[in-house]
Design a protein around this motif. Structure first.
Motif, PDB file in Angstrom:
ATOM      1  N   LEU A 144      57.426 -24.383  -8.396  1.00 56.72           N
ATOM      2  CA  LEU A 144      57.105 -25.627  -8.608  1.00 56.72           C
ATOM      3  C   LEU A 144      55.778 -25.829  -8.343  1.00 56.72           C
ATOM      4  N   PHE A 145      55.030 -26.304  -6.952  1.00 55.09           N
ATOM      5  CA  PHE A 145      54.399 -26.184  -5.880  1.00 55.09           C
ATOM      6  C   PHE A 145      52.825 -25.209  -6.074  1.00 55.09           C
ATOM      7  N   SER A 146      53.393 -24.002  -5.728  1.00 52.48           N
ATOM      8  CA  SER A 146      52.717 -22.579  -6.089  1.00 52.48           C
ATOM      9  C   SER A 146      51.535 -22.766  -8.180  1.00 52.48           C
ATOM     10  N   ARG A 147      51.977 -23.360  -8.984  1.00 54.43           N
ATOM     11  CA  ARG A 147      51.584 -23.768 -10.524  1.00 54.43           C
ATOM     12  C   ARG A 147      50.454 -24.660 -10.265  1.00 54.43           C
ATOM     13  N   LYS A 148      50.129 -23.650 -10.932  1.00 54.81           N
ATOM     14  CA  LYS A 148      48.509 -24.906 -11.358  1.00 54.81           C
ATOM     15  C   LYS A 148      48.286 -25.310 -13.090  1.00 54.81           C
ATOM     16  N   PHE A 149      48.359 -26.766 -12.535  1.00 52.76           N
ATOM     17  CA  PHE A 149      48.556 -27.256 -14.000  1.00 52.76           C
ATOM     18  C   PHE A 149      47.304 -27.932 -14.648  1.00 52.76           C
ATOM     19  N   GLN A 150      46.912 -27.594 -16.001  1.00 51.46           N
ATOM     20  CA  GLN A 150      45.325 -27.466 -16.626  1.00 51.46           C
ATOM     21  C   GLN A 150      45.003 -28.886 -17.425  1.00 51.46           C
ATOM     22  N   THR A 151      46.170 -29.813 -17.425  1.00 56.74           N
ATOM     23  CA  THR A 151      45.663 -31.250 -17.427  1.00 56.74           C
ATOM     24  C   THR A 151      46.304 -32.471 -17.123  1.00 56.74           C
ATOM     25  N   ARG A 152      46.344 -33.418 -16.338  1.00 54.18           N
ATOM     26  CA  ARG A 152      47.297 -34.230 -15.450  1.00 54.18           C
ATOM     27  C   ARG A 152      48.151 -34.747 -16.096  1.00 54.18           C
ATOM     28  N   GLU A 153      48.603 -34.850 -17.440  1.00 62.09           N
ATOM     29  CA  GLU A 153      49.517 -34.902 -18.306  1.00 62.09           C
ATOM     30  C   GLU A 153      50.444 -33.770 -18.222  1.00 62.09           C
ATOM     31  N   VAL A 192      56.456 -32.545 -13.161  1.00 58.81           N
ATOM     32  CA  VAL A 192      57.334 -32.734 -12.264  1.00 58.81           C
ATOM     33  C   VAL A 192      58.111 -34.335 -12.604  1.00 58.81           C
ATOM     34  N   LYS A 193      58.214 -34.822 -13.662  1.00 55.61           N
ATOM     35  CA  LYS A 193      58.983 -36.224 -14.242  1.00 55.61           C
ATOM     36  C   LYS A 193      60.694 -34.765 -14.077  1.00 55.61           C
ATOM     37  N   LYS A 194      60.780 -33.982 -15.323  1.00 55.81           N
ATOM     38  CA  LYS A 194      61.230 -32.797 -15.611  1.00 55.81           C
ATOM     39  C   LYS A 194      62.399 -31.905 -14.051  1.00 55.81           C
ATOM     40  N   PHE A 195      61.157 -31.578 -12.819  1.00 62.54           N
ATOM     41  CA  PHE A 195      62.029 -31.116 -12.518  1.00 62.54           C
ATOM     42  C   PHE A 195      62.787 -32.269 -11.622  1.00 62.54           C
ATOM     43  N   ASN A 196      62.926 -33.489 -11.384  1.00 67.93           N
ATOM     44  CA  ASN A 196      62.922 -34.475 -10.669  1.00 67.93           C
ATOM     45  C   ASN A 196      64.288 -34.596 -11.482  1.00 67.93           C
ATOM     46  N   GLU A 197      64.071 -34.997 -13.094  1.00 72.99           N
ATOM     47  CA  GLU A 197      64.476 -35.556 -13.248  1.00 72.99           C
ATOM     48  C   GLU A 197      66.516 -34.852 -13.553  1.00 72.99           C
ATOM     49  N   SER A 198      66.257 -33.194 -12.728  1.00 75.66           N
ATOM     50  CA  SER A 198      67.060 -32.159 -13.186  1.00 75.66           C
ATOM     51  C   SER A 198      67.881 -32.271 -11.974  1.00 75.66           C
ATOM     52  N   ARG A 199      66.982 -32.973 -11.190  1.00 70.69           N
ATOM     53  CA  ARG A 199      67.728 -33.176  -9.639  1.00 70.69           C
ATOM     54  C   ARG A 199      68.128 -34.389  -9.467  1.00 70.69           C
ATOM     55  N   GLY A 200      68.120 -35.067 -10.881  1.00 69.67           N
ATOM     56  CA  GLY A 200      69.192 -36.359 -10.426  1.00 69.67           C
ATOM     57  C   GLY A 200      67.973 -37.969  -9.780  1.00 69.67           C
ATOM     58  N   LYS A 230      42.940 -32.841  -8.538  1.00 71.53           N
ATOM     59  CA  LYS A 230      41.962 -31.960  -9.633  1.00 71.53           C
ATOM     60  C   LYS A 230      41.389 -31.177  -8.409  1.00 71.53           C
ATOM     61  N   GLN A 231      41.700 -30.208  -8.733  1.00 71.85           N
ATOM     62  CA  GLN A 231      40.178 -28.966  -8.110  1.00 71.85           C
ATOM     63  C   GLN A 231      38.971 -29.044  -8.316  1.00 71.85           C
ATOM     64  N   GLU A 232      38.131 -28.192  -7.381  1.00 71.24           N
ATOM     65  CA  GLU A 232      37.193 -28.161  -8.321  1.00 71.24           C
ATOM     66  C   GLU A 232      36.663 -27.300  -9.259  1.00 71.24           C
ATOM     67  N   ASP A 233      37.762 -26.459  -9.580  1.00 68.20           N
ATOM     68  CA  ASP A 233      37.953 -25.402 -10.722  1.00 68.20           C
ATOM     69  C   ASP A 233      38.284 -26.185 -12.309  1.00 68.20           C
ATOM     70  N   TRP A 293      44.658 -28.837 -12.153  1.00 69.03           N
ATOM     71  CA  TRP A 293      45.339 -29.408 -10.642  1.00 69.03           C
ATOM     72  C   TRP A 293      46.677 -28.831 -10.160  1.00 69.03           C
ATOM     73  N   SER A 294      46.693 -29.566  -9.337  1.00 69.70           N
ATOM     74  CA  SER A 294      47.714 -28.745  -7.844  1.00 69.70           C
ATOM     75  C   SER A 294      47.928 -29.925  -7.324  1.00 69.70           C
ATOM     76  N   LEU A 295      49.786 -29.697  -7.206  1.00 62.29           N
ATOM     77  CA  LEU A 295      50.461 -29.927  -6.392  1.00 62.29           C
ATOM     78  C   LEU A 295      50.529 -29.913  -4.643  1.00 62.29           C
ATOM     79  N   GLN A 296      51.224 -31.002  -4.068  1.00 61.02           N
ATOM     80  CA  GLN A 296      51.027 -31.092  -3.259  1.00 61.02           C
ATOM     81  C   GLN A 296      52.716 -32.163  -2.718  1.00 61.02           C
TER      82      GLN A 296
END
Length: 448
Positions: free
Chosen positions: A9-18, A24-32, A86-89, A92-95
């Motif tokens: 999840l944290f190594s992925r890049k996302f094209q938009t904020r949405e 992120v919400k789906k990932f955490n909901e799957s963990r309760g 949001k990166q320069e390119d 979006w990335s996660l930390q």
């Protein structure tokens, strides 16, 4: 979930904020766990945390007494934090800032308000169905058919409807928005306010109602209905009759009270909208004296008919106690002979016979003489059958129109805009029905 899942999840890049928020919400909901936005800056970053993060703040700033209701909070200062940037390119990335939770995961997330939120597509469905007059519980059932895992409840739908109404106001007051929409929608409308600026009267007519009124300008039934708005203002409903003997809503007027001057103002607005001469106009009402006087002022040449059904009901309530079961039917028959006498001579003869027959019932004769005989020309067939009323001698059309309107309104706590919207739905439907009848008749060819 494993550490490999976290790293993926944290190594992925996302094209938009949405896209980032959704994953992120789906990932955490799957963990309760349920996450929500804690901080953000447009096109820069967004910080997500557990929805149980933070602490309760007492905004009342008052001492708690034994009479206060017991309150609780789900906030336990959970430290979990994720930051999206949001990166320069442009991607979006996660930390991960803090991966720990200070509580156990939930087996079922429906207790978390964030999990009950609707998606954009579901919100649009709610708006469309609300505009169609569908009730919230039916909207919820429809959404669940599309998404069986939906966690929303009825309060979610009510909150969404409230948000939609607020968004449509666009910062305007309800009254300002109402008049803007009436003007842009082609309505004929007018209003009055008192010295303090408070709205006291609102008149409006839908463009399709105006068209029907000008096409069928002869017979109109007028009556007030109640419990239609949160301001508890009576609503004068003027009902027209088409050539297919089908009712249509001509116009509406919210009135401050049911006084003669209130009715005069509303009828003047109706007269201006109608535009035709009142020589052939036939108006049917019950015996509302203020409305009757207003009709005489605004439409002095109109033919005014009193509802025979209401007359019969009043005679029943006032006179039945003076008769036993055997002779009550004879009394009703004698009274109907007066009401439906075809000529003035037949009327006079029936009235004379009635007085002689029931001369011992002085209270009954006095009631009939004082309450109804002065208005004989407005309900007696000897006079009303000379008018082109097309069989309309009762205000039952208004009763039916009121019932139909209440079916669209559903509640009696709406503001003027909500009532106007529901009325427009009813008018659109009945206009299409009349139009369909008209076009059907145009293509019909007689067999002979």
């Amino acid at each position: 979930m494993t550490e490999d899942d976290d790293q993926e999840l944290f190594s992925r890049k996302f094209q938009t904020r949405e896209e980032l928020l959704d994953e992120v919400k789906k990932f955490n909901e799957s963990r309760g766990y349920v996450v929500s936005i804690k901080d953000s800056r447009k096109d820069r970053y967004v910080t997500l945390g557990c929805d149980r993060g933070g602490v309760y703040r007492d905004r009342r700033k008052t001492l708690i007494t034994s009479q206060d209701r017991e309150t609780s909070t789900r906030l336990i200062d959970c430290p979990f934090r994720i930051r999206g940037k949001k990166q320069e390119d442009g991607v979006w990335s996660l930390q991960l800032q803090n991966s720990s939770h200070n509580h156990e995961p939930c087996v079922d997330l429906c207790g978390h308000p964030t999990s009950r939120r609707l998606t954009k597509e579901e919100s649009l469905d709610v708006e469309k169905m609300s505009m169609s007059g569908i009730q919230p519980r039916q909207i919820l059932s429809s959404l669940r058919q599309k998404n069986p895992s939906l966690k929303a409840v009825s309060r979610t739908i009510y909150n969404m409807k409230s948000k939609i109404r607020t968004d449509k106001l666009d910062g305007r007051s309800m009254i300002k928005a109402l008049f803007d929409e009436l003007g842009h929608g082609g309505f004929t409308y007018n209003y009055k306010h008192d010295d303090g600026g408070h709205l006291t009267h609102v008149f409006f007519s839908h463009p399709k109602s105006i068209s029907l009124t000008k096409s069928f300008p002869t017979v109109f039934v007028m009556d007030c209905t109640y419990k239609t708005n949160k301001y508890k203002m009576p609503l004068l409903d003027i009902i027209g009759v088409s050539s297919f003997n089908k009712s249509f809503y001509s116009c509406f007027a919210f009135l401050e009270k049911e006084r003669e001057q209130d009715y005069i103002w509303a009828l003047q607005m109706f007269s201006n909208m109608k535009g035709h001469s009142s020589d052939d106009l036939v108006i049917v009402t019950d015996r509302e004296l203020a409305l009757m006087n207003a009709i005489r002022v605004v439409f002095p040449r109109a033919k005014h008919i009193l509802c025979v059904w209401h007359i019969q009901k009043n005679v029943l309530s006032k006179c039945k106690g003076y008769f036993n079961k055997e002779n009550w039917d004879d009394f009703v028959s004698a009274w109907n002979t007066i009401v439906y006498a075809k000529t003035k001579e037949a009327y006079d003869k029936a009235w004379d016979s009635f007085r002689v027959l029931y001369m011992e019932k002085k209270d009954v004769i006095d009631y009939i003489r004082s309450s109804w005989i002065p208005y004989k020309e407005r309900f007696g067939s000897a006079w009303t059958e000379k008018y082109a009323h097309f069989g309309n001698r009762a205000s039952s059309r208004a009763e039916g129109a009121h019932a139909k309107l209440k079916g669209y309104l559903l509640v009696s706590t709406g503001d003027f805009r909500q009532v106007r919207d529901k009325i427009s739905l009813a008018i659109d439907n009945e206009y299409q029905e009349i139009k369909t009848l008209l076009e059907t008749e145009r293509i019909r060819i007689p067999h002979k």
